[in-house]
Design an enzyme around this catalytic site. Structure first.
Site, mmCIF file in Angstrom:
data_model
loop_
_atom_site.group_PDB
_atom_site.id
_atom_site.type_symbol
_atom_site.label_atom_id
_atom_site.label_comp_id
_atom_site.label_asym_id
_atom_site.label_seq_id
_atom_site.Cartn_x
_atom_site.Cartn_y
_atom_site.Cartn_z
ATOM 1 C CE LYS A 31 -3.885 1.983 2.629
ATOM 2 N NZ LYS A 31 -4.780 1.830 3.798
ATOM 3 C CB SER A 53 -8.071 3.703 2.754
ATOM 4 O OG SER A 53 -7.278 3.056 3.728
ATOM 5 C CB SER A 83 -8.522 0.819 5.586
ATOM 6 O OG SER A 83 -9.260 1.990 5.388
HETATM 7 N N1 GLN Z 1 -13.187 4.263 6.130
HETATM 8 C C1 GLN Z 1 -12.635 4.723 7.369
HETATM 9 C C2 GLN Z 1 -12.225 6.157 7.231
HETATM 10 O O1 GLN Z 1 -12.492 6.737 6.243
HETATM 11 C C3 GLN Z 1 -11.487 3.852 7.782
HETATM 12 C C4 GLN Z 1 -10.259 4.144 7.020
HETATM 13 C C5 GLN Z 1 -9.093 3.294 7.439
HETATM 14 O O2 GLN Z 1 -9.245 2.269 8.097
HETATM 15 N N2 GLN Z 1 -7.922 3.753 7.083
HETATM 16 O O3 GLN Z 1 -11.647 6.726 8.099
#
Ligand code: GLN
Length: 487
Positions: free
Chosen positions: A79, A154, A178
């Site tokens: 990532k 994400s 995410s």
């Molecule tokens: N979707 C969540 C957010 O927007 C979690 C994102 C994540 O785990 N990095 O914060």
């Protein structure tokens, strides 16, 4: 040779050891798949082909000398939140579009020491803020199961690439879901370890008390192999826990008969798509067939997890992202008038809309007069949620529910409605607030699209999680299904 992308990590290792193919051939095979499919899917921000072939050559030498470990010569993608020396680390943001880290993140370093070969850097929501990969400066990622749909976020690039077999494995990070939510939406297996199990050093900070790195791959067995190399103490991260790493591979084989699995009542109520619910129930039946005992448990305060998260995470983000000021690294505006102009315009130009929204919410929540009402209150809610889990783990060894309330949604469907986007993580966020480990693995598909079964473990019980997931995967083929056109 053409079926190399269908092999598990164990099969790849066996093939490399037997000399059936070399790491260079393996890497070339995956690079060719990336060239063929990534125009459509957009899973990668950077393809590091030159470096990959060099690393593969070195891995082949190691294999020949008999110095290989279980992951030597196997490719993966990282990532783009992990710092990689010499290869751009953008975090999905225009702010870091020009950033080349002078060092490797601990996770990157450990997997490279194990001999893994980095194919490139995966697309992601900007600074890991999002559930659909649509906030990336580099454009959205497409879900290989239906290219009009999102892969989740994400870590959407990582999940879509593994699902489309453009890489056998990937790293991800999970602050509120995410790893698990994109794993669910793309039909792969992804594990978020306990907070402190994996080093955060060199992983670009979003919300430091929640962020955790983990493996994303096709099966629990592959995740166990990856986690074995990623986990462990790192003195450069003061939140990393100094505690021995379990033997995750040995754990896979433990018997599961008699294991008590708590079905979380609150995860099956209003808001859950009925197709997803039916799929999870089918998986539960198979678990019962394996001799697992299902018991109902309650997490009565879990409904406060999304609101508490959207105070804590933006608050920490607003502080973490203060470092991007146009001075030391990252985007700098042209011809600043003075220092204040430099700060303001560099940040205004470098950050996208969702990141700005979070910085504003977080700054507000931390400001004098509101700190007690919002931030402190959210921290208290966090304790109450952790207590709910402690109570549940008195009745069960593991907990179960869906990872996401619905299957992959359409691109653009939620982009203008942040609250509906935030609810994508309604079943994952409580786990981060409590610091527990959890994984998502494929359950039977619903509406033709992947569904994620979430298993939640007690602190540092990653071995048990992987154990049950592996035994369920031995009894089913849900994790082996491949999107059409990518087999
Ligand atoms: N979707 C969540 C957010 O927007 C979690 C994102 C994540 O785990 N990095 O914060």
């Amino acid at each position: 040779m053409s079926d190399l992308h269908r092999k598990s990590l164990r099969e790849l290792r066996e093939g490399l050891a037997a000399g059936s193919f070399t790491s260079v051939e393996l890497v070339e095979h995956f690079l060719a798949r990336i060239r063929e499919h990534d125009q459509t899917l957009n899973t990668l921000i950077t393809v590091s082909d030159k470096e990959a072939l060099q690393q593969a050559g070195a891995a082949d030498e190691r294999i020949q000398k008999g110095e290989a470990g279980p992951l030597t010569g196997i490719p993966l993608i990282h990532k783009d939140i992990f710092c990689t020396r010499g290869v751009k680390t953008s975090c999905g943001s225009r702010m870091l579009d020009n950033f080349i880290s002078p060092y490797d993140a601990t996770v990157v370093e450990r997997l490279a020491d194990a001999g893994m070969v980095m194919l490139g850097k995966a697309n992601m929501d900007e600074f890991a803020m999002g559930s659909s990969n649509e906030t990336s400066y580099y454009g959205p990622v497409k879900n290989p199961w239906d290219t009009e749909r999102v892969p989740g976020g994400s870590s959407g690039g990582s999940a879509a690439a593994v699902a489309a077999r453009l890489a056998p494995a990937a790293t991800g990070t999970d602050t509120g879901g995410s790893i698990r939510q994109p794993a669910a939406l793309c039909g792969i297996t992804g594990l978020k370890p306990s907070y402190g199990r994996v080093s955060r050093w060199g992983m670009i900070a979003f919300a430091s008390s929640l962020d955790q790195a983990g493996p994303m791959a096709r099966s629990a067995e592959d995740c166990a192999l990856l986690l074995s190399a990623m986990a462990g103490f790192d003195e450069r991260d003061s939140t990393c826990v100094d505690r021995p790493v379990d033997d995750y591979l040995a754990a896979l084989e433990r018997p599961v008969k008699g294991l008590r699995v708590g079905v979380v009542k609150e995860f099956f109520g209003e808001g859950l798509d009925s197709g997803v619910g039916a799929s999870i129930e089918e998986a539960m039946k198979v678990l019962e067939g394996l001799g697992v005992e299902l018991v109902e448990v309650s997490l009565p305060h879990s409904r406060y997890s999304v609101p508490a998260y959207y105070v804590v995470a933006p608050a920490e983000a607003s502080s973490n992202l203060a470092r991007y000021d146009g001075v030391r690294f990252g985007h700098r505006c042209d011809d600043p008038k003075d220092l204040e102009d430099l700060y303001k315009r560099s940040r205004a130009e470098g950050f996208g809309a969702e990141v700005k929204r979070r910085i504003m919410i977080g700054t507000y929540a931390l400001s004098a007069g509101y700190y007690d009402a919002y931030y402190l209150k959210a921290q208290k809610v966090r304790q109450v949620i952790a207590r709910d889990f402690r109570n549940a783990f008195e009745q069960a060894d593991l907990l179960l529910g869906p990872a996401s309330p619905e299957v992959a949604f359409r691109l653009g469907e939620k982009s203008d409605d942040p609250v509906s986007m935030y609810l994508s993580d309604i079943y994952t966020i409580a786990v981060n607030l409590a610091g527990l480990p959890a994984l998502s693995m494929p359950a039977p598909r619903a509406h033709g699209l992947p569904v994620g079964l979430q298993l939640i473990g007690n602190y540092f019980d990653e071995g048990r999680l992987l154990n049950l997931a592996h035994q369920l995967q031995l009894a089913t083929d849900w994790h082996l299904q491949t999107p059409e056109g990518f087999a």
